[in-house]
Design a protein around this motif. Structure first.
Motif, mmCIF file in Angstrom:
data_model
loop_
_atom_site.group_PDB
_atom_site.id
_atom_site.type_symbol
_atom_site.label_atom_id
_atom_site.label_comp_id
_atom_site.label_asym_id
_atom_site.label_seq_id
_atom_site.Cartn_x
_atom_site.Cartn_y
_atom_site.Cartn_z
ATOM 1 N N SER A 38 0.679 -1.085 -0.039
ATOM 2 C CA SER A 38 0.164 0.439 0.120
ATOM 3 C C SER A 38 -0.058 0.141 -0.081
ATOM 4 O O SER A 38 -0.263 0.259 -0.332
ATOM 5 N N ASP A 39 -4.968 2.766 0.166
ATOM 6 C CA ASP A 39 -4.674 2.840 0.278
ATOM 7 C C ASP A 39 -5.694 3.285 -0.648
ATOM 8 O O ASP A 39 -4.226 2.989 -0.674
ATOM 9 N N HIS A 180 -5.173 -3.135 5.040
ATOM 10 C CA HIS A 180 -4.441 -2.094 4.280
ATOM 11 C C HIS A 180 -5.076 -2.050 2.800
ATOM 12 O O HIS A 180 -4.422 -1.192 1.733
ATOM 13 N N MET A 182 -6.445 -2.254 -0.989
ATOM 14 C CA MET A 182 -7.623 -2.374 -1.498
ATOM 15 C C MET A 182 -8.068 -2.771 -2.951
ATOM 16 O O MET A 182 -8.730 -2.002 -3.948
ATOM 17 N N THR A 208 -10.853 3.897 1.474
ATOM 18 C CA THR A 208 -10.502 2.679 1.522
ATOM 19 C C THR A 208 -11.508 1.314 3.058
ATOM 20 O O THR A 208 -12.146 0.965 2.918
ATOM 21 N N TYR A 211 -15.273 1.489 1.412
ATOM 22 C CA TYR A 211 -14.695 0.453 0.057
ATOM 23 C C TYR A 211 -15.147 -0.686 0.870
ATOM 24 O O TYR A 211 -15.580 -1.717 -0.349
ATOM 25 N N TRP A 212 -14.254 -1.402 1.872
ATOM 26 C CA TRP A 212 -14.599 -2.547 2.501
ATOM 27 C C TRP A 212 -16.006 -2.620 2.937
ATOM 28 O O TRP A 212 -15.905 -3.718 3.048
ATOM 29 N N ARG A 362 -8.556 2.275 -7.702
ATOM 30 C CA ARG A 362 -8.243 2.942 -6.124
ATOM 31 C C ARG A 362 -7.604 3.542 -5.630
ATOM 32 O O ARG A 362 -7.833 4.317 -4.619
ATOM 33 N N CYS A 365 -4.075 2.550 -0.328
ATOM 34 C CA CYS A 365 -4.968 2.548 0.981
ATOM 35 C C CYS A 365 -5.027 4.425 1.399
ATOM 36 O O CYS A 365 -5.985 4.574 2.517
ATOM 37 N N GLY A 386 -7.901 7.041 -3.528
ATOM 38 C CA GLY A 386 -7.971 5.910 -1.987
ATOM 39 C C GLY A 386 -7.218 7.678 -1.368
ATOM 40 O O GLY A 386 -7.965 8.999 -1.292
#
Length: 463
Positions: A38, A39, A180, A182, A208, A211-212, A362, A365, A386
């Motif tokens: 790495s 996000d 960490h 992405m 990040t 996104y998660w 992206r 991280c 990111g």
């Protein structure tokens, strides 16, 4: 042939200079930081608000002192020069300084002796971190007895079932999962099936974290645990070098001499492990385009050079071969320098004029190398994606450009922009340094992490 830097070979006989090298931060070459490296992530938003509201000034006391005598197990999926393992090592040293008992496990090791692993494990042992085998009974007993277990990266999740087996449910309530990644290929059930049941997740940027949160729900049908966003900070060792004008001047002179460039030449560097996701190919295309622009418009600027730090001369990957072929085809080998990956990024930060953070898709991280460059008063040319967008203030501490092929020309224009405006370059570097001092120092990071660890310990004690 394309030039390959041998920056430190020329300095091996200078013992006092190697003393400086020994102080250099375990950064992410991102990645290396880096990579390393790495996000808004918090499910309840309240813990995140508490973390962010308390970073305006450096705390005077060690914020991690409550961790004294606590047993902490750290599980890393690998031990390498990439950002994730190096960040976990840095946290291990912070906890050791606070009086914690820290045990380290590396889940995946090559069967043969690895020089990098040996060096990093020796460094940990010297700092009082106990290194144990990932699959032995010692690992299971440590996990059961630990006050806190920190899993580092999504891939480390494979260790839970493989080693703990039926005891995994006993350990999950005291697990903090530090994520960490992405990239989409990390969203696999075998990696993160236990993620909803851990005490918390710690992620390096709001982008990040969001996104998660969305990806795990949509792709895997699972819910993230309480999630904390913790921006990283620069180590005290790196800041000491960044703020030492004599050290920087010496490093600048020696590195530039080894690269074969003059003191008044302009160096634009990308410092990441060489891979397509880090965008070295697009950076070189932008750099070539900037040379054409300068030639076409007959601009009077110093000689421009591109420095690619994070190469692997032994691997000679297909991607790196493509980079070198491009340089040869465009006949710019006198302007492009490839440098092998290294822990010592400070010499290169001291020797360049602009950092390029060109991570694609992206983005990063977080991008530890970005705040390290800002500490050296360098402007940053970064992708508008990111964690970079949470670090770089566009047109104030640097200039942002789109990811992908659409960003090649804008990045070329930004290179020309900073090459032709020295005052703008210096002002952006100064503003970046001020931003680092305000929010991206080691005490800031330690304070933010301390708030997370207190929450996780509280949850673990209730279970």
């Amino acid at each position: 042939m394309v030039k390959h830097s041998r920056a430190w070979l020329a300095m091996r006989d200078k013992a006092w200079l190697l003393t400086l090298v020994a102080l250099f931060s375990l950064s992410t070459l991102t990645f290396l930081f880096i990579r390393t490296t790495s996000d808004s992530c918090n499910v309840s938003t309240e813990p995140e608000a508490r973390i962010e509201s308390s970073i305006s000034s450096e705390p005077k006391r060690n914020p991690l002192e409550f961790m004294k005598s606590k047993l902490v197990l750290m599980v890393s999926h690998e031990l390498s020069l990439s950002g994730g393992p190096l960040l976990l090592m840095e946290l291990a040293f912070l906890l050791r300084a606070a009086g914690s008992d820290v045990v380290w496990i590396t889940n995946q090791k090559p069967p043969q002796t690895d020089e990098i692993i040996y060096t990093l494990e020796s460094k940990m042992l010297d700092r009082g971190v106990l290194v144990v085998d990932a699959k032995g009974e010692k690992a299971v007993d440590t996990a059961r007895n630990a006050d806190l277990v920190i899993l580092n990266t999504a891939v480390a999740g494979k260790w839970l079932d493989a080693v703990l087996k039926e005891k995994v449910s006993e350990v999950l309530p005291k697990v903090l999962w530090w994520i960490h990644e992405m990239r989409g290929h990390y969203f696999k059930v075998e990696y993160v099936r236990h993620l909803p049941f851990v005490a918390g997740a710690m992620i390096d940027s709001h982008t990040t974290a969001e996104y998660w949160k969305n990806r795990t729900r949509e792709r895997l049908g699972i819910k993230m645990p309480e999630t904390y966003v913790v921006h990283l900070g620069n180590s005290k060792e790196l800041m000491e070098v960044a703020e030492d004008s004599v050290a920087k001047r010496v490093l600048r002179e020696h590195v530039r001499q080894s690269l074969g460039v003059r003191n008044d030449d302009l160096l634009f560097a990308i410092i990441n492990s060489v891979s397509r996701g880090k965008g070295q190919d697009l950076f070189l295309r932008s750099f070539y385009e900037s040379l054409l622009l300068i030639q076409e418009k007959k601009m009077q600027v110093p000689s421009l050079h591109a420095v690619v730090v994070g190469s692997d001369m032994n691997a000679q990957t297909k991607f790196e071969t493509e980079l070198r072929k491009f340089v040869m085809e465009k006949k710019i080998q006198d302007h492009v320098h490839f440098v092998n990956k290294t822990l010592a990024v400070a010499p290169y930060l001291a020797s360049i004029d602009v950092l390029v953070q060109n991570s694609q898709a992206r983005g990063e991280c977080f991008g530890r190398i970005t705040i390290e460059a800002m500490a050296f008063r360098l402007p940053v040319l970064g992708t508008a994606a990111g964690g970079t967008m949470e670090i770089v203030v566009n047109r104030t501490t640097g200039l942002l450009h789109p990811v992908g092929k659409e960003g090649v020309t804008p990045l070329a224009n930004n290179i020309v922009n900073l090459a032709t405006h020295i005052e703008r370059r210096l002002t952006m570097g100064k503003k970046g340094y001020e931003r680092v001092k305000e929010r991206f120092m080691e005490p800031h990071m330690a304070h933010r992490i301390a708030l997370v660890l207190k929450e996780v310990l509280r949850k673990g004690s209730h279970n």
